[in-house]
Design an enzyme around this catalytic site. Structure first.
Site, PDB file in Angstrom:
ATOM      1  N   CYS A  67       4.436  -4.247   8.113  1.00  0.00           N
ATOM      2  CA  CYS A  67       3.293  -5.109   8.491  1.00  0.00           C
ATOM      3  C   CYS A  67       3.664  -6.028   9.654  1.00  0.00           C
ATOM      4  O   CYS A  67       4.737  -6.644   9.656  1.00  0.00           O
ATOM      5  CB  CYS A  67       2.857  -5.927   7.279  1.00  0.00           C
ATOM      6  SG  CYS A  67       1.386  -6.920   7.623  1.00  0.00           S
ATOM      7  N   CYS A  71       4.302 -13.320   7.024  1.00  0.00           N
ATOM      8  CA  CYS A  71       4.191 -14.105   5.779  1.00  0.00           C
ATOM      9  C   CYS A  71       5.573 -14.225   5.132  1.00  0.00           C
ATOM     10  O   CYS A  71       6.191 -13.208   4.781  1.00  0.00           O
ATOM     11  CB  CYS A  71       3.208 -13.440   4.824  1.00  0.00           C
ATOM     12  SG  CYS A  71       1.661 -12.955   5.633  1.00  0.00           S
ATOM     13  N   CYS A  74       6.674 -12.286   1.945  1.00  0.00           N
ATOM     14  CA  CYS A  74       6.264 -10.899   1.739  1.00  0.00           C
ATOM     15  C   CYS A  74       7.337  -9.854   2.067  1.00  0.00           C
ATOM     16  O   CYS A  74       7.838  -9.779   3.195  1.00  0.00           O
ATOM     17  CB  CYS A  74       5.004 -10.599   2.539  1.00  0.00           C
ATOM     18  SG  CYS A  74       4.349  -8.954   2.114  1.00  0.00           S
ATOM     19  N   CYS A 111      -7.123  -1.791  -7.797  1.00  0.00           N
ATOM     20  CA  CYS A 111      -7.040  -2.575  -6.558  1.00  0.00           C
ATOM     21  C   CYS A 111      -6.078  -1.909  -5.574  1.00  0.00           C
ATOM     22  O   CYS A 111      -4.903  -1.706  -5.891  1.00  0.00           O
ATOM     23  CB  CYS A 111      -6.563  -3.983  -6.892  1.00  0.00           C
ATOM     24  SG  CYS A 111      -6.381  -5.015  -5.435  1.00  0.00           S
ATOM     25  N   CYS A 202     -12.187 -12.101  -4.332  1.00  0.00           N
ATOM     26  CA  CYS A 202     -10.982 -12.371  -5.113  1.00  0.00           C
ATOM     27  C   CYS A 202     -10.077 -13.173  -4.186  1.00  0.00           C
ATOM     28  O   CYS A 202      -9.603 -12.643  -3.175  1.00  0.00           O
ATOM     29  CB  CYS A 202     -10.320 -11.060  -5.542  1.00  0.00           C
ATOM     30  SG  CYS A 202      -8.698 -11.290  -6.292  1.00  0.00           S
ATOM     31  N   ARG A 274      -6.709 -15.220 -12.653  1.00  0.00           N
ATOM     32  CA  ARG A 274      -5.749 -14.134 -12.901  1.00  0.00           C
ATOM     33  C   ARG A 274      -4.307 -14.642 -12.867  1.00  0.00           C
ATOM     34  O   ARG A 274      -3.870 -15.228 -11.873  1.00  0.00           O
ATOM     35  CB  ARG A 274      -5.925 -13.033 -11.840  1.00  0.00           C
ATOM     36  CG  ARG A 274      -5.047 -11.804 -12.093  1.00  0.00           C
ATOM     37  CD  ARG A 274      -5.179 -10.792 -10.974  1.00  0.00           C
ATOM     38  NE  ARG A 274      -6.561 -10.441 -10.711  1.00  0.00           N
ATOM     39  CZ  ARG A 274      -7.223  -9.461 -11.330  1.00  0.00           C
ATOM     40  NH1 ARG A 274      -6.615  -8.732 -12.217  1.00  0.00           N
ATOM     41  NH2 ARG A 274      -8.487  -9.218 -11.042  1.00  0.00           N
TER      42      ARG A 274
HETATM   43  N1  SAM Z   1      -1.967  -7.479   3.961  1.00  0.00           N
HETATM   44  C1  SAM Z   1      -3.046  -7.961   3.216  1.00  0.00           C
HETATM   45  C2  SAM Z   1      -3.115  -9.470   3.188  1.00  0.00           C
HETATM   46  O1  SAM Z   1      -2.114 -10.134   3.306  1.00  0.00           O
HETATM   47  O2  SAM Z   1      -4.221  -9.973   3.010  1.00  0.00           O
HETATM   48  C3  SAM Z   1      -3.112  -7.437   1.806  1.00  0.00           C
HETATM   49  C4  SAM Z   1      -1.838  -7.259   1.000  1.00  0.00           C
HETATM   50  S1  SAM Z   1      -0.909  -8.744   0.638  1.00  0.00           S
HETATM   51  C5  SAM Z   1       0.607  -8.114   0.011  1.00  0.00           C
HETATM   52  C6  SAM Z   1      -1.778  -9.442  -0.770  1.00  0.00           C
HETATM   53  C7  SAM Z   1      -1.281 -10.749  -1.349  1.00  0.00           C
HETATM   54  O3  SAM Z   1      -0.104 -10.531  -2.105  1.00  0.00           O
HETATM   55  C8  SAM Z   1      -0.873 -11.841  -0.389  1.00  0.00           C
HETATM   56  O4  SAM Z   1      -1.972 -12.548   0.091  1.00  0.00           O
HETATM   57  C9  SAM Z   1      -0.019 -12.733  -1.264  1.00  0.00           C
HETATM   58  O5  SAM Z   1      -0.800 -13.755  -1.840  1.00  0.00           O
HETATM   59  C10 SAM Z   1       0.492 -11.781  -2.342  1.00  0.00           C
HETATM   60  N2  SAM Z   1       1.957 -11.635  -2.272  1.00  0.00           N
HETATM   61  C11 SAM Z   1       2.650 -10.950  -1.350  1.00  0.00           C
HETATM   62  N3  SAM Z   1       3.979 -11.058  -1.561  1.00  0.00           N
HETATM   63  C12 SAM Z   1       4.137 -11.838  -2.644  1.00  0.00           C
HETATM   64  C13 SAM Z   1       5.278 -12.330  -3.344  1.00  0.00           C
HETATM   65  N4  SAM Z   1       6.513 -12.060  -2.959  1.00  0.00           N
HETATM   66  N5  SAM Z   1       5.069 -13.122  -4.434  1.00  0.00           N
HETATM   67  C14 SAM Z   1       3.810 -13.413  -4.833  1.00  0.00           C
HETATM   68  N6  SAM Z   1       2.703 -12.975  -4.198  1.00  0.00           N
HETATM   69  C15 SAM Z   1       2.849 -12.216  -3.123  1.00  0.00           C
HETATM   70  C1  DTB Z   2      -2.681 -11.006  -5.451  1.00  0.00           C
HETATM   71  O1  DTB Z   2      -3.055 -12.183  -5.360  1.00  0.00           O
HETATM   72  N1  DTB Z   2      -1.511 -10.621  -5.945  1.00  0.00           N
HETATM   73  C2  DTB Z   2      -1.361  -9.180  -5.829  1.00  0.00           C
HETATM   74  C3  DTB Z   2      -2.750  -8.740  -5.295  1.00  0.00           C
HETATM   75  N2  DTB Z   2      -3.399  -9.984  -5.044  1.00  0.00           N
HETATM   76  C4  DTB Z   2      -2.849  -7.828  -4.157  1.00  0.00           C
HETATM   77  C5  DTB Z   2      -0.194  -8.770  -5.011  1.00  0.00           C
HETATM   78  C6  DTB Z   2       1.124  -9.335  -5.470  1.00  0.00           C
HETATM   79  C7  DTB Z   2       2.202  -8.763  -4.634  1.00  0.00           C
HETATM   80  C8  DTB Z   2       3.568  -9.174  -5.081  1.00  0.00           C
HETATM   81  C9  DTB Z   2       4.642  -8.636  -4.191  1.00  0.00           C
HETATM   82  C10 DTB Z   2       4.749  -7.141  -4.135  1.00  0.00           C
HETATM   83  O2  DTB Z   2       4.711  -6.467  -5.205  1.00  0.00           O
HETATM   84  O3  DTB Z   2       4.909  -6.597  -3.045  1.00  0.00           O
HETATM   85 FE1  SF4 Z   3       1.370  -8.207   5.768  1.00  0.00          FE
HETATM   86 FE2  SF4 Z   3       2.532  -8.978   3.516  1.00  0.00          FE
HETATM   87 FE3  SF4 Z   3       1.348 -10.785   5.050  1.00  0.00          FE
HETATM   88 FE4  SF4 Z   3      -0.182  -8.954   3.709  1.00  0.00          FE
HETATM   89  S1  SF4 Z   3       1.093 -10.572   2.830  1.00  0.00           S
HETATM   90  S2  SF4 Z   3      -0.380  -9.615   5.864  1.00  0.00           S
HETATM   91  S3  SF4 Z   3       1.224  -7.195   3.754  1.00  0.00           S
HETATM   92  S4  SF4 Z   3       3.154  -9.552   5.613  1.00  0.00           S
END
Ligand code: SAM
Ligand code: DTB
Ligand code: SF4
Length: 328
Positions: A67, A71, A74, A111, A202, A274
């Site tokens: 990506c 973030c 992430c 989802c 959501c 959630r």
């Molecule tokens: N790329 C898209 C976005 O960021 O909107 C969709 C996928 S992103 C992985 C969805 C959500 O997962 C993020 O907004 C974040 O709140 C959550 N997330 C990602 N990594 C995480 C982590 N290590 N711990 C908890 N939540 C996480």
């Molecule tokens: C949300 O708030 N939590 C979910 C879903 N929306 C998409 C994602 C959590 C991702 C946790 C890190 C991972 O598994 O990559």
């Molecule tokens: Fe990309 Fe992860 Fe950020 Fe979603 S949360 S925009 S997958 S870096």
């Protein structure tokens, strides 16, 4: 705009939601003695929901890694070395097979998550086919694909998308220390497009990222003063992934996590709250407190998007111990 509620959202009418929560009021909730906070959260929960029913969703990463966003939490950001390999968009048949398996295992919503800043037109056509196919299996559909234009949101709605996940993640003040490649305003704009297209929203955030309580107050106050509350509010505990800048973040006191759930429940009385990421490292007692604080939805299945989640049998046993039932 009035949106017809899908079956899993139907419930008796209780507390009228307010949209004018001030930070002072939200802070005062966080500062309540724990028994008072829990009593208020439980009262609100029971006025609006069956306190023994838990909605179950399953996640699938349809496009993993690589990506362009940065973030800090992430594992899928190309900016960090986390061991997550960048993959292409999954083929339709594999997505439908995973959705069928989730349905057979008792999930009511599927989802689909993609590690995109925003979807490209050709990719969106593929995702729309997935949405239509998953819906045809009798599941509610949810997607999280990054930022959307108004036209893209309408296209997803037309394909049968029930929910779109797009998190504000934290307070407006703390946001810039977590993400530099897009703004809070960008997030709010996409949420507006999703709402205007008639898709359920959501939207929630992550705690345990080194933010202060005031940031948690700011995040909940922002969510609770949106023109319409998100139908679903995911509260994630940071999953600390090696290689991300937040890998070494200090763990958050579990009671503070429970407080965050309780304040979300009180301020957004009719939303599904959630208990999202972070359950793998959470005690069953903390999870039980989250349900008592008004959480009424979880992700089930052994994986979130890229990180582990308790297995289905483990969760079924926990729900059984607590006398909780899946919401059909
Ligand atoms: N790329 C898209 C976005 O960021 O909107 C969709 C996928 S992103 C992985 C969805 C959500 O997962 C993020 O907004 C974040 O709140 C959550 N997330 C990602 N990594 C995480 C982590 N290590 N711990 C908890 N939540 C996480
Ligand atoms: C949300 O708030 N939590 C979910 C879903 N929306 C998409 C994602 C959590 C991702 C946790 C890190 C991972 O598994 O990559
Ligand atoms: Fe990309 Fe992860 Fe950020 Fe979603 S949360 S925009 S997958 S870096």
């Amino acid at each position: 705009m009035l949106i017809a509620e899908p079956p899993s959202q139907q419930r008796a009418h209780g507390t009228s939601p307010r949209h004018d929560w001030t930070r002072d009021e939200v802070r005062a909730l966080f500062e309540l003695p724990f028994p008072e906070l829990m009593f208020r959260a439980q009262s609100t929960h029971r006025e609006n929901f069956d306190a023994t029913a838990v909605q179950i969703s399953t996640l699938l990463s349809i496009k993993t890694g690589g990506c362009p966003e940065d973030c800090a939490y992430c594992p899928q950001s190309a900016s960090y070395q986390t061991g997550v390999r960048a993959e292409k968009l999954m083929p339709l048949d594999a997505v439908l097979a995973a959705a069928q398996a989730a349905k057979s295992a008792g999930s009511s919503r599927f989802c689909m998550g993609a590690a995109w800043r925003s979807p490209k037109e050709r990719d969106l056509d593929h995702v729309c086919a997935m949405v239509a196919g998953v819906r045809a299996l009798g599941l509610e559909t949810c997607a999280t694909l990054g930022m959307l234009t108004a036209a893209q949101a309408r296209q997803l709605k037309a394909a049968g998308l029930d929910y779109y996940n797009h998190n504000l993640d934290t307070s407006p003040e703390f946001y810039g220390t977590i993400i530099t490649t897009r703004t809070y305003e960008d997030r709010l704009e996409t949420l507006g497009h999703v709402r205007d297209a008639g898709i359920h929203v959501c939207c929630g955030g992550i705690v345990g990222m080194g933010e202060t309580r005031e940031d948690r107050v700011g995040m909940i106050a922002t969510l609770a003063s949106l023109p319409a509350h998100p139908e679903s509010v995911p509260i994630n505990m940071l999953v600390r992934v090696a290689g991300t800048p937040l890998a070494g973040a200090a763990p958050l006191d579990p009671i503070e996590f429970v407080r965050t759930i309780a304040v979300a429940r009180i301020t957004m009385p009719r939303s599904m709250v959630r208990l999202s990421a972070g359950r793998e490292d959470m005690s069953e007692e903390t999870q039980a407190l989250c349900f008592l604080a008004g959480a009424n939805s979880i992700f089930c299945g052994p994986k979130l998007l890229t990180t582990p989640n308790p297995g289905r049998e483990h969760d079924a046993a926990l729900m059984d111990r607590l006398g909780l039932s899946p919401l059909a």
